[in-house]
Write a protein that holds these residues in place. Structure first.
Motif, short mmCIF file in Angstrom:
data_model
loop_
_atom_site.label_atom_id
_atom_site.label_comp_id
_atom_site.label_asym_id
_atom_site.label_seq_id
_atom_site.Cartn_x
_atom_site.Cartn_y
_atom_site.Cartn_z
N ALA A 23 0.83 -1.21 0.00
CA ALA A 23 0.00 0.00 0.00
C ALA A 23 0.87 1.26 0.00
CB ALA A 23 -0.94 0.00 1.20
N ILE A 24 1.88 1.28 0.85
CA ILE A 24 2.78 2.44 0.90
C ILE A 24 3.55 2.57 -0.41
CG2 ILE A 24 4.90 3.30 1.95
CD1 ILE A 24 3.80 2.55 4.64
N ALA A 25 4.00 1.45 -0.96
CA ALA A 25 4.71 1.49 -2.24
C ALA A 25 3.83 2.08 -3.33
CB ALA A 25 5.17 0.09 -2.62
N ALA A 26 2.56 1.66 -3.37
CA ALA A 26 1.64 2.16 -4.38
C ALA A 26 1.35 3.65 -4.17
CB ALA A 26 0.34 1.37 -4.35
N LEU A 27 1.19 4.06 -2.91
CA LEU A 27 0.91 5.46 -2.60
C LEU A 27 2.10 6.35 -2.99
CD1 LEU A 27 -0.89 7.65 -1.31
CD2 LEU A 27 0.24 7.12 0.87
N VAL A 28 3.30 5.93 -2.62
CA VAL A 28 4.50 6.71 -2.95
C VAL A 28 4.65 6.80 -4.47
CG1 VAL A 28 7.02 6.66 -2.90
CG2 VAL A 28 5.72 6.25 -0.80
N ALA A 29 4.41 5.70 -5.15
CA ALA A 29 4.51 5.71 -6.61
C ALA A 29 3.48 6.66 -7.22
CB ALA A 29 4.31 4.29 -7.16
N ARG A 30 2.29 6.65 -6.67
CA ARG A 30 1.24 7.55 -7.16
C ARG A 30 1.62 9.01 -6.94
NH1 ARG A 30 -2.75 8.53 -10.71
NH2 ARG A 30 -3.99 10.27 -9.96
N ILE A 185 11.48 8.55 -13.61
CA ILE A 185 10.54 8.50 -12.48
C ILE A 185 9.25 7.81 -12.90
CG2 ILE A 185 9.01 9.92 -11.05
CD1 ILE A 185 11.26 11.86 -10.65
N ASN A 186 8.73 8.16 -14.07
CA ASN A 186 7.48 7.54 -14.54
C ASN A 186 7.63 6.04 -14.71
OD1 ASN A 186 6.22 10.03 -14.61
ND2 ASN A 186 6.58 10.35 -16.79
N ARG A 187 8.75 5.63 -15.30
CA ARG A 187 8.96 4.19 -15.50
C ARG A 187 9.17 3.48 -14.17
NH1 ARG A 187 10.61 3.57 -20.98
NH2 ARG A 187 9.10 4.84 -22.14
N THR A 188 9.90 4.13 -13.26
CA THR A 188 10.16 3.52 -11.95
C THR A 188 8.87 3.38 -11.15
OG1 THR A 188 12.40 4.42 -11.87
CG2 THR A 188 11.43 3.71 -9.79
N THR A 189 8.06 4.45 -11.13
CA THR A 189 6.81 4.38 -10.36
C THR A 189 5.85 3.36 -10.98
OG1 THR A 189 5.96 6.28 -11.61
CG2 THR A 189 6.97 6.73 -9.50
N GLY A 190 5.85 3.29 -12.32
CA GLY A 190 5.02 2.27 -12.95
C GLY A 190 5.46 0.87 -12.55
N GLY A 191 6.76 0.66 -12.51
CA GLY A 191 7.28 -0.65 -12.09
C GLY A 191 6.97 -0.95 -10.63
N VAL A 192 7.04 0.08 -9.76
CA VAL A 192 6.74 -0.12 -8.34
C VAL A 192 5.28 -0.50 -8.16
CG1 VAL A 192 6.51 1.05 -6.12
CG2 VAL A 192 8.59 1.35 -7.48
N MET A 193 4.38 0.19 -8.88
CA MET A 193 2.96 -0.14 -8.77
C MET A 193 2.67 -1.55 -9.25
SD MET A 193 0.89 3.28 -9.90
CE MET A 193 1.04 4.81 -8.98
N ALA A 194 3.29 -1.92 -10.37
CA ALA A 194 3.11 -3.27 -10.88
C ALA A 194 3.65 -4.31 -9.89
CB ALA A 194 3.79 -3.42 -12.23
N GLY A 195 4.79 -3.99 -9.27
CA GLY A 195 5.36 -4.87 -8.27
C GLY A 195 4.48 -5.01 -7.04
N ALA A 196 3.86 -3.88 -6.61
CA ALA A 196 2.95 -3.93 -5.48
C ALA A 196 1.74 -4.80 -5.79
CB ALA A 196 2.49 -2.52 -5.10
N ALA A 197 1.23 -4.68 -7.02
CA ALA A 197 0.09 -5.52 -7.43
C ALA A 197 0.46 -6.98 -7.42
CB ALA A 197 -0.39 -5.10 -8.82
N ALA A 198 1.65 -7.29 -7.92
CA ALA A 198 2.11 -8.68 -7.96
C ALA A 198 2.32 -9.23 -6.55
CB ALA A 198 3.40 -8.78 -8.76
N ALA A 199 2.86 -8.37 -5.65
CA ALA A 199 3.11 -8.81 -4.27
C ALA A 199 1.81 -9.18 -3.56
CB ALA A 199 3.85 -7.72 -3.50
N ILE A 200 0.78 -8.36 -3.76
CA ILE A 200 -0.50 -8.63 -3.13
C ILE A 200 -1.18 -9.85 -3.75
CG2 ILE A 200 -2.85 -7.73 -2.76
CD1 ILE A 200 -1.62 -4.98 -2.46
N ALA A 201 -1.11 -9.93 -5.08
CA ALA A 201 -1.79 -11.03 -5.78
C ALA A 201 -1.20 -12.39 -5.42
CB ALA A 201 -1.72 -10.81 -7.28
N THR A 202 0.09 -12.44 -5.14
CA THR A 202 0.73 -13.73 -4.88
C THR A 202 0.74 -14.12 -3.41
OG1 THR A 202 2.89 -12.61 -4.79
CG2 THR A 202 2.24 -13.56 -6.89
N ARG A 203 0.27 -13.23 -2.53
CA ARG A 203 0.21 -13.56 -1.11
C ARG A 203 -1.14 -14.17 -0.79
NH1 ARG A 203 2.78 -8.33 2.07
NH2 ARG A 203 4.87 -8.43 1.17
N SER A 204 -1.15 -15.11 0.13
CA SER A 204 -2.41 -15.74 0.55
C SER A 204 -2.74 -15.36 1.97
CB SER A 204 -2.30 -17.26 0.41
OG SER A 204 -1.21 -17.74 1.18
#
Length: 204
Positions: A23-30, A185-204
């Motif tokens: 959540a923090i990663a996505a917020l910072v990226a946003r 910055i745009n590419r990095t934040t896009g990658g961070v958001m995608a990484g945050a999505a992947a982290a949440i999706a793969t956790r149970s």
């Protein structure tokens, strides 16, 4: 609740909120990609999601929530899908110097709902409210007044902490003026958001 119990909860909750997670990663990226002001609806959705989790836990609905596990899984993936959309928007954003811009029509509501979905499906939040919170607070003895007291602590703690992260990201963004740096910055934040999505999706 007595002062010591409230202080204990406040300390534990602050540490949980302040520890970096999806959540923090996505917020910072946003905030990095769009600025502090345009990250506030997303921040508000995260705060509301925490309050929803606390309310459900305080009402003793932990077993019911586990029974409707599929619903929360669907919410989790909806939040991940929206994060991926934001990641794509950041990745393809023009490499321009930061400048104030008005939010698109309906963007605030979409960000708010995205923040709620992200929080409701975030395993880190689930673990805190379903496992750690009962160790700090006696939920069986919680009165209406105690509920209000704890909620009154949750709102400013998480809001202040997240605003500090978002503001710091925005200040860093404002120091950058060159198109090349903005593209990075745009590419990095896009990658961070995608990484945050992947982290949440793969956790149970």
């Amino acid at each position: 609740m007595d002062i010591s119990s409230l202080a204990l909860f406040a300390g534990v909750y602050f540490l949980a909120v302040a520890s970096p997670g999806p959540a923090i990663a996505a917020l910072v990226a946003r905030s990095l990609s769009s600025g502090f002001r345009r990250s506030l609806p997303f921040l508000a959705g995260i705060v509301m999601g925490d309050l929803v989790w606390f309310t459900l836990t305080a009402l003793g609905l932990s077993v019911l929530m586990q029974s409707f596990h599929g619903v929360f899984v669907a919410i989790k993936y909806a939040g991940c899908a929206y994060l991926l959309y934001l990641a794509w928007k950041a990745w393809t954003a023009p490499a321009e110097a930061p400048k104030p811009s008005a939010a698109a029509r309906g963007e605030g509501l979409r960000l708010f709902l995205g923040g709620i979905a992200l929080t409701l499906g975030n395993p880190k939040v689930m673990v805190f409210f379903l496992s750690i919170l009962p160790l700090v607070i006696d939920l069986n003895a919680m009165s209406t007044l105690a509920f209000v007291e704890v909620a009154a602590l949750i709102a400013p703690i998480i809001t202040g902490t997240l605003m500090a992260y978002a503001y710091a990201a925005d200040r860093a963004r404002r120091l950058v003026a060159s198109p090349r740096a903005m593209r990075w910055i745009n590419r990095t934040t896009g990658g961070v958001m995608a990484g945050a999505a992947a982290a949440i999706a793969t956790r149970s």
